[in-house]
Design a protein around this motif. Structure first.
Motif, PDB file in Angstrom:
ATOM      1  N   ALA A  89       0.845  -1.195   0.000  1.00  0.00           N
ATOM      2  CA  ALA A  89       0.000   0.000   0.000  1.00  0.00           C
ATOM      3  C   ALA A  89       0.883   1.249   0.000  1.00  0.00           C
ATOM      4  CB  ALA A  89      -0.912  -0.010   1.228  1.00  0.00           C
ATOM      5  N   ASP A  90       0.772   2.065  -1.064  1.00  0.00           N
ATOM      6  CA  ASP A  90       1.464   3.356  -1.019  1.00  0.00           C
ATOM      7  C   ASP A  90       0.747   4.278  -0.042  1.00  0.00           C
ATOM      8  OD1 ASP A  90       3.503   2.835  -2.989  1.00  0.00           O
ATOM      9  OD2 ASP A  90       1.874   2.772  -4.447  1.00  0.00           O
ATOM     10  N   HIS A  91      -0.567   4.104   0.041  1.00  0.00           N
ATOM     11  CA  HIS A  91      -1.364   4.853   1.024  1.00  0.00           C
ATOM     12  C   HIS A  91      -2.350   3.863   1.616  1.00  0.00           C
ATOM     13  CE1 HIS A  91       0.140   8.524  -0.872  1.00  0.00           C
ATOM     14  NE2 HIS A  91      -0.032   7.853  -1.999  1.00  0.00           N
ATOM     15  N   LEU A  92      -2.434   3.860   2.917  1.00  0.00           N
ATOM     16  CA  LEU A  92      -3.310   2.885   3.585  1.00  0.00           C
ATOM     17  C   LEU A  92      -4.387   3.633   4.364  1.00  0.00           C
ATOM     18  CD1 LEU A  92      -3.854  -0.047   4.217  1.00  0.00           C
ATOM     19  CD2 LEU A  92      -2.087   0.036   5.982  1.00  0.00           C
ATOM     20  N   ILE A  93      -5.625   3.315   4.055  1.00  0.00           N
ATOM     21  CA  ILE A  93      -6.757   3.946   4.741  1.00  0.00           C
ATOM     22  C   ILE A  93      -7.458   2.861   5.542  1.00  0.00           C
ATOM     23  CG2 ILE A  93      -8.944   5.163   4.400  1.00  0.00           C
ATOM     24  CD1 ILE A  93      -7.700   6.054   1.632  1.00  0.00           C
ATOM     25  N   ARG A  94      -7.571   3.070   6.823  1.00  0.00           N
ATOM     26  CA  ARG A  94      -8.150   2.040   7.698  1.00  0.00           C
ATOM     27  C   ARG A  94      -9.642   2.268   7.922  1.00  0.00           C
ATOM     28  NH1 ARG A  94      -5.162  -2.398   7.950  1.00  0.00           N
ATOM     29  NH2 ARG A  94      -3.038  -2.040   8.633  1.00  0.00           N
ATOM     30  N   VAL A  95     -10.402   1.183   7.930  1.00  0.00           N
ATOM     31  CA  VAL A  95     -11.816   1.247   8.327  1.00  0.00           C
ATOM     32  C   VAL A  95     -12.041   0.183   9.404  1.00  0.00           C
ATOM     33  CG1 VAL A  95     -12.775   2.172   6.162  1.00  0.00           C
ATOM     34  CG2 VAL A  95     -12.456  -0.291   6.416  1.00  0.00           C
ATOM     35  N   PRO A  96     -13.034   0.391  10.265  1.00  0.00           N
ATOM     36  CA  PRO A  96     -13.270  -0.598  11.317  1.00  0.00           C
ATOM     37  C   PRO A  96     -13.711  -1.941  10.740  1.00  0.00           C
ATOM     38  CG  PRO A  96     -14.583   1.399  11.695  1.00  0.00           C
ATOM     39  CD  PRO A  96     -13.971   1.535  10.351  1.00  0.00           C
ATOM     40  N   ALA A  97     -13.417  -3.004  11.451  1.00  0.00           N
ATOM     41  CA  ALA A  97     -13.837  -4.347  11.031  1.00  0.00           C
ATOM     42  C   ALA A  97     -15.360  -4.472  11.186  1.00  0.00           C
ATOM     43  CB  ALA A  97     -13.130  -5.382  11.894  1.00  0.00           C
ATOM     44  N   THR A  98     -15.994  -5.070  10.176  1.00  0.00           N
ATOM     45  CA  THR A  98     -17.439  -5.343  10.242  1.00  0.00           C
ATOM     46  C   THR A  98     -17.642  -6.691   9.552  1.00  0.00           C
ATOM     47  OG1 THR A  98     -17.686  -4.254   8.107  1.00  0.00           O
ATOM     48  CG2 THR A  98     -18.275  -2.953  10.021  1.00  0.00           C
ATOM     49  N   SER A  99     -18.888  -7.186   9.557  1.00  0.00           N
ATOM     50  CA  SER A  99     -19.111  -8.404   8.782  1.00  0.00           C
ATOM     51  C   SER A  99     -19.167  -8.009   7.299  1.00  0.00           C
ATOM     52  CB  SER A  99     -20.383  -9.105   9.223  1.00  0.00           C
ATOM     53  OG  SER A  99     -21.486  -8.336   8.892  1.00  0.00           O
ATOM     54  N   SER A 100     -18.798  -8.941   6.424  1.00  0.00           N
ATOM     55  CA  SER A 100     -18.592  -8.618   5.009  1.00  0.00           C
ATOM     56  C   SER A 100     -19.764  -7.858   4.388  1.00  0.00           C
ATOM     57  CB  SER A 100     -18.369  -9.898   4.202  1.00  0.00           C
ATOM     58  OG  SER A 100     -17.234 -10.551   4.667  1.00  0.00           O
ATOM     59  N   LEU A 101     -20.987  -8.318   4.639  1.00  0.00           N
ATOM     60  CA  LEU A 101     -22.128  -7.719   3.952  1.00  0.00           C
ATOM     61  C   LEU A 101     -22.437  -6.303   4.441  1.00  0.00           C
ATOM     62  CD1 LEU A 101     -24.397 -10.890   3.697  1.00  0.00           C
ATOM     63  CD2 LEU A 101     -23.351  -9.643   1.796  1.00  0.00           C
ATOM     64  N   LEU A 102     -21.969  -5.956   5.619  1.00  0.00           N
ATOM     65  CA  LEU A 102     -22.232  -4.607   6.138  1.00  0.00           C
ATOM     66  C   LEU A 102     -21.089  -3.651   5.836  1.00  0.00           C
ATOM     67  CD1 LEU A 102     -23.827  -5.332   9.659  1.00  0.00           C
ATOM     68  CD2 LEU A 102     -24.811  -5.574   7.392  1.00  0.00           C
ATOM     69  N   ALA A 103     -19.969  -4.176   5.359  1.00  0.00           N
ATOM     70  CA  ALA A 103     -18.764  -3.362   5.174  1.00  0.00           C
ATOM     71  C   ALA A 103     -18.963  -2.123   4.286  1.00  0.00           C
ATOM     72  CB  ALA A 103     -17.634  -4.234   4.620  1.00  0.00           C
ATOM     73  N   PRO A 104     -19.831  -2.182   3.232  1.00  0.00           N
ATOM     74  CA  PRO A 104     -19.994  -0.972   2.411  1.00  0.00           C
ATOM     75  C   PRO A 104     -20.405   0.264   3.216  1.00  0.00           C
ATOM     76  CG  PRO A 104     -20.935  -2.843   1.265  1.00  0.00           C
ATOM     77  CD  PRO A 104     -20.569  -3.334   2.652  1.00  0.00           C
TER      78      PRO A 104
END
Ligand code: M6R
Length: 369
Positions: A319-334
């Motif tokens: 990753a040249d740039h890494l953006i973190r998002v919280p962990a969720t279940s796959s279907l809710l991730a959007p």
């Protein structure tokens, strides 16, 4: 009325935790079931359905694409998603056991309205997912689920997209619950996860500052590619649409697995490629496949902008740039992975000196075909 923000779009992005909570309010019971009281289809209507069609345009269509993954997984009903502007011209197979879900923020999009009318003529049951009370599409439908996100002034859909995704997830869970396809404790587990989403959205928005800086540094880029897999694919499409409409930039979203069937030829040194990475805990090793895709585009010189779950260390070397998002279940991730893409497009457009509330050539609601 912009609440201290220079643009409505910035205000509406910031309102997303509350907008999402408003969509969910009263629809998740404390006992862990889905309550959809206000729409006018009976439980028996829902039990009689043997196929689902989703029709919508633009951002609402992307919400529909996400819904397809959830609806098919949870209900085991076939679900097709179609741009409303194409739907009625190809003579879709509809009857009284078809559920047509029409998604529209404004409730006035003419193509979506015509798709609704066509579906009702063919005796299908039509459920509208809409943000505007009393608008035409809900009036012409059998039932409506309002997203209740409040007025959205910016031409780019932001908070209403989150509301549409959430409403679709509610419909999917409700169908599964009513038809007895998911066990009560499975529905309850999703109810619990959905309850937590507004807080996760708030947390994610609290960490997007570096995205602004990154977007400003890319103001001179010629094009941006977006890659996703599974529900991350429609998120990639949505990120690309936001960039087109706001920054007037060439942007394309692809399913990462399609890269080698053509799009990889577009990669040249310095091209920004945004990658929406599936959860490492998800199915079918999609995560591992995506890590390989990131390596492939980086080996050809792409500048990789990687959106990945907190704790996902496997992506770090690429990753040249890494953006973190919280962990969720796959279907809710959007509900969280979309947020940095909205901020990215908005900030990049602002860095190019553009008006993000009123992009050229566009109207908030498209009432012509
Ligand atoms: O009001 P609707 O949801 O029916 O509008 C559909 C599209 O016109 C809309 O989502 C459009 O794509 C947005 N400007 C995207 O940000």
């Amino acid at each position: 009325e912009k609440g201290g923000f220079p643009y409505f779009m910035l205000k509406e992005i910031s309102e997303q935790p509350d907008a999402l909570a408003d969509t969910l309010r009263g629809r998740l019971s404390p006992e862990g079931s889905i309550v959809l009281d206000e729409e006018r289809l009976s439980d028996q209507d829902f039990r009689d359905i043997d196929k689902v069609f989703i029709v919508a345009c633009g951002t609402a269509y992307h919400a529909g694409l996400i819904a397809k993954y959830a609806i098919e997984h949870w209900t085991r009903l076939p679900c097709e998603v179609e741009m409303a502007s194409e739907f009625r011209y190809r003579d879709p197979v509809l009857d009284r056991s078809t559920l047509v879900v029409a998604i529209s923020q404004s409730g006035e999009t003419l193509d979506t309205l015509m798709a609704v009318k066509h579906a009702r003529e063919q005796k299908a049951r039509v459920l509208a997912i809409c943000n505007t009370n009393g608008s035409t599409i809900p009036r012409e439908s059998d039932a409506v689920l309002y997203t209740r996100c409040g007025p959205e002034v910016g031409v780019a859909a932001t908070k209403t997209f989150l509301g549409q995704v959430a409403a679709c997830l509610l419909v999917g869970l409700f169908l599964a619950q009513t038809r007895g396809v998911l066990y009560g404790d499975e529905v309850a587990a999703y109810v619990d996860r959905l309850q937590r989403m507004p807080e996760l959205v708030r947390r994610t928005l609290g960490t997007v500052e570096p995205v602004r800086e990154l977007a400003r540094s890319l103001a001179g880029a010629k094009a941006v590619l977006f890659l996703g897999r599974h529900v991350g694919y429609p998120v990639a499409l949505e990120g690309a649409l936001k960039l087109k409409e706001l920054a007037y930039m060439h942007a394309e979203g692809f399913p990462a697995g399609e890269l080698k069937h053509g799009p990889i030829a577009l990669i040249e040194p310095g091209l920004p490629v945004v990658v929406v990475v599936p959860s490492p805990r998800g199915r079918a090793n999609l995560h591992g496949k995506m890590v390989s895709n990131i390596q492939e585009v980086r080996a050809r010189g792409a500048r990789t902008i990687v959106i990945a779950e907190e704790g996902d260390t496997a992506v770090e070397p690429y990753a040249d740039h890494l953006i973190r998002v919280p962990a969720t279940s796959s279907l809710l991730a959007p509900l969280v992975t979309t947020l940095p893409l909205q901020v990215f497009a908005c900030e990049l457009a602002l860095a190019r000196g553009l008006d993000v509330d009123q992009p050229r050539n566009l109207a908030k609601s498209v009432t012509v075909e």
